[in-house]
Design an enzyme around this catalytic site. Structure first.
Site, mmCIF file in Angstrom:
data_model
loop_
_atom_site.group_PDB
_atom_site.id
_atom_site.type_symbol
_atom_site.label_atom_id
_atom_site.label_comp_id
_atom_site.label_asym_id
_atom_site.label_seq_id
_atom_site.Cartn_x
_atom_site.Cartn_y
_atom_site.Cartn_z
ATOM 1 N N SER A 54 -9.706 -1.281 7.139
ATOM 2 C CA SER A 54 -9.173 -1.027 5.795
ATOM 3 C C SER A 54 -8.481 -2.184 5.105
ATOM 4 O O SER A 54 -8.172 -2.091 3.917
ATOM 5 C CB SER A 54 -8.197 0.132 5.839
ATOM 6 O OG SER A 54 -8.919 1.316 5.705
ATOM 7 N N LYS A 80 0.848 -1.193 0.000
ATOM 8 C CA LYS A 80 0.000 0.000 0.000
ATOM 9 C C LYS A 80 0.885 1.245 0.000
ATOM 10 O O LYS A 80 1.957 1.246 0.630
ATOM 11 C CB LYS A 80 -0.878 -0.049 1.257
ATOM 12 C CG LYS A 80 -1.965 1.011 1.348
ATOM 13 C CD LYS A 80 -2.827 0.753 2.592
ATOM 14 C CE LYS A 80 -3.938 1.763 2.761
ATOM 15 N NZ LYS A 80 -4.773 1.491 3.952
ATOM 16 N N SER A 85 -9.701 1.294 3.146
ATOM 17 C CA SER A 85 -8.947 2.159 2.277
ATOM 18 C C SER A 85 -7.890 1.447 1.440
ATOM 19 O O SER A 85 -7.381 2.009 0.468
ATOM 20 C CB SER A 85 -8.263 3.237 3.109
ATOM 21 O OG SER A 85 -7.323 2.643 3.993
#
Ligand code: GLN
Length: 472
Positions: free
Chosen positions: A173, A74, A149
């Site tokens: 997330s 990420k 997310s």
């Protein structure tokens, strides 16, 4: 996508090479470009490392199950000399001066980072739509969000670009995007994995964890990235285990707690039916189902959004336009520089959260909001402690229903916040959780979440692996 184990077998038998795996991964990233799962791709770096890994293999010095395997991380995880944006214009041109511990551990294990994945700006959101670099698409149904997310990491795995990826989970997330895209995602116990080099959202809730197409791959990644780190004082001194060891223990005699509050109103009937079917299959395999109660759970979302935004408002104050961040070209004076850089550098959702967080920390409201939320956090943790006296693991939905329709996060942010209902309580109480797909509803995946006792990831993974066997 093949599992890590299958890929290793192919590497071992010379059926493929790490270089080939990286080339295939890069080709798939290119092919699925329209999903917008990646912010940066690192072909040269990855191919170079693949050659080194192939060399190691040729010399019989392979480092372990991750050596030569492509992974994605990420884009809020620092990687030295590489752009690390957290999905924000604020960090559009920021090159990380060092590597996050979890990423370094992956690389030390021989894993090869092919790219950095798209995400909600500063990890704030559940839809992966608030990125400065554009929304991430759900490969299963493009009219639906991929969850957030860490949507980019989930989609990178779901669309076959990489077998595994890293994400971060502050309120769901990792687990939510995994559920929305039909893959496995795990949030370890708070303190299991170092947060050093993770761009902070809410430090008392943030935790890094894996995505994979199966439970074992997640266990393999967790085994590589966990452990105490002198750079993060909140990491536990518990030794890092090999979490792949007890995956076939089965469920015989295991007591599964079923929180009645989780299966009452709010959960879509069709999701409920799929989850209950899975649970009754586990019962047939010898598990014992037991109703439990988490009486304070209905306050989880509100207390989470107070604590998370309070911490965020403080953590994000460092992005001031003075040092390494976006700086407004219009600014003429110091105050102007802060105000304009922050107004132009942060997107709407981030600004909303900073305002909310500053508000609840304001001396006049501190007791009414922040302090109150901390008390509720404690009560929720005690609810779990009590519940775990009579069960081994807790079963829960991951999401209240199907992935949200694209656009909901901006037209109705409350609907997005409410979709966190089953995930945030684990962050508030630091517990580990894993989600895995347990069926389809109108073609969309439904996730089942297992909640474990603190630091009992081994038991948690074993339950998830047993579930995986049943629904195969
Ligand atoms: N959806 C939650 C939020 O917006 C959780 C995000 C996360 O876990 N990073 O805060």
């Amino acid at each position: 996508m093949l599992s890590i184990q299958d890929l290793q077998q192919k590497l071992k038998s010379n059926e493929t090479s790490s270089k080939k795996l990286i080339e295939e991964s890069l080709a798939q990233i290119e092919k699925t470009k329209s999903l917008n799962a990646f912010i940066s791709i690192l072909p040269e770096r990855a191919l170079q490392q693949a050659e080194v890994s192939d060399q190691r293999r040729a010399e019989g010095k392979t480092r372990g199950p991750l050596d030569g395997i492509p992974v994605a991380i990420k884009d809020n995880l620092c990687l030295e000399n590489t752009r690390t944006t957290a999905g924000s214009r604020m960090l559009e041109k920021f090159n990380a001066p060092y590597t996050a511990t979890a990423v370094e551990l992956l690389e030390n294990a021989g894993a090869i980072i092919v790219g950095k994945t798209n995400m909600d700006e500063f990890a704030m959101g559940s839809s992966s739509e608030s990125s400065f670099f554009g929304p991430v698409k759900n490969p299963i149904d493009e009219s639906r969000v991929p969850g957030g997310s860490s949507g980019g990491s989930a989609v990178a795995v779901a669309s076959g670009c990489v077998p595994v990826a890293l994400g971060s989970d502050t309120g769901g997330s990792i687990r939510q995007p995994a559920a929305c895209t039909g893959v496995v995602g795990m949030k370890p116990t708070y303190g299991r994995v170092s947060r050093y080099g993770l761009i902070a959202y809410a430090s008392s809730l943030d935790q890094i964890g894996p995505f994979g197409t199966n439970v074992k791959d997640c266990a393999t990644i967790l085994s590589a990235i966990c452990g105490q780190d002198p750079h993060d004082n909140t990491t536990s001194e518990r030794p890092c285990e090999d979490f792949t060891q007890k995956l076939d223990e089965g469920v015989q005699g295991k007591v599964i707690g079923i929180p009645k509050e989780y299966f009452e109103e709010g959960l879509e009937a069709s999701c409920k039916a799929i989850i209950e079917k899975t649970l009754s299959q586990l019962e047939k395999e010898g598990a014992i189902l037991k109703e439990i109660s988490l009486p304070h759970i209905s306050y989880a979302v509100s207390s989470y959004y107070i604590i998370a935004t309070a911490e965020a408002s403080s953590n994000l104050s460092r992005f001031d336009g003075v040092r390494y961040t976006y700086r407004s070209p219009e600014a003429r004076q110091l105050f102007d520089l802060y105000a304009k850089s922050r107004s132009e550098g942060f997107g709407k959702e981030v600004q909303r959260r900073i305002l909310l967080g500053s508000y609840v920390l304001n001396s006049g409201f501190y007791d009414a909001y922040y302090l109150q939320a901390q008390k509720v956090r404690r009560l929720i943790t005690e609810d779990f402690n009590k519940a775990f006296k009579s069960c081994d693991v807790i079963a829960s939905p991951t999401m209240p229903g199907a992935p949200l329709l694209c656009g909901t996060s901006s037209s109705d942010p409350m609907a997005m916040y409410l979709s966190d209902i089953y995930t945030v309580s684990l962050n508030l109480s630091g517990l580990p959780g894993i989600t895995l797909p347990c069926g389809l509803e109108s073609g969309l995946p439904v996730g089942l979440q297992w909640i474990g006792k603190p630091f009992q990831e081994t038991e948690l993974l074993s339950m998830a692996a047993a579930t995986e066997q049943i629904i195969k």
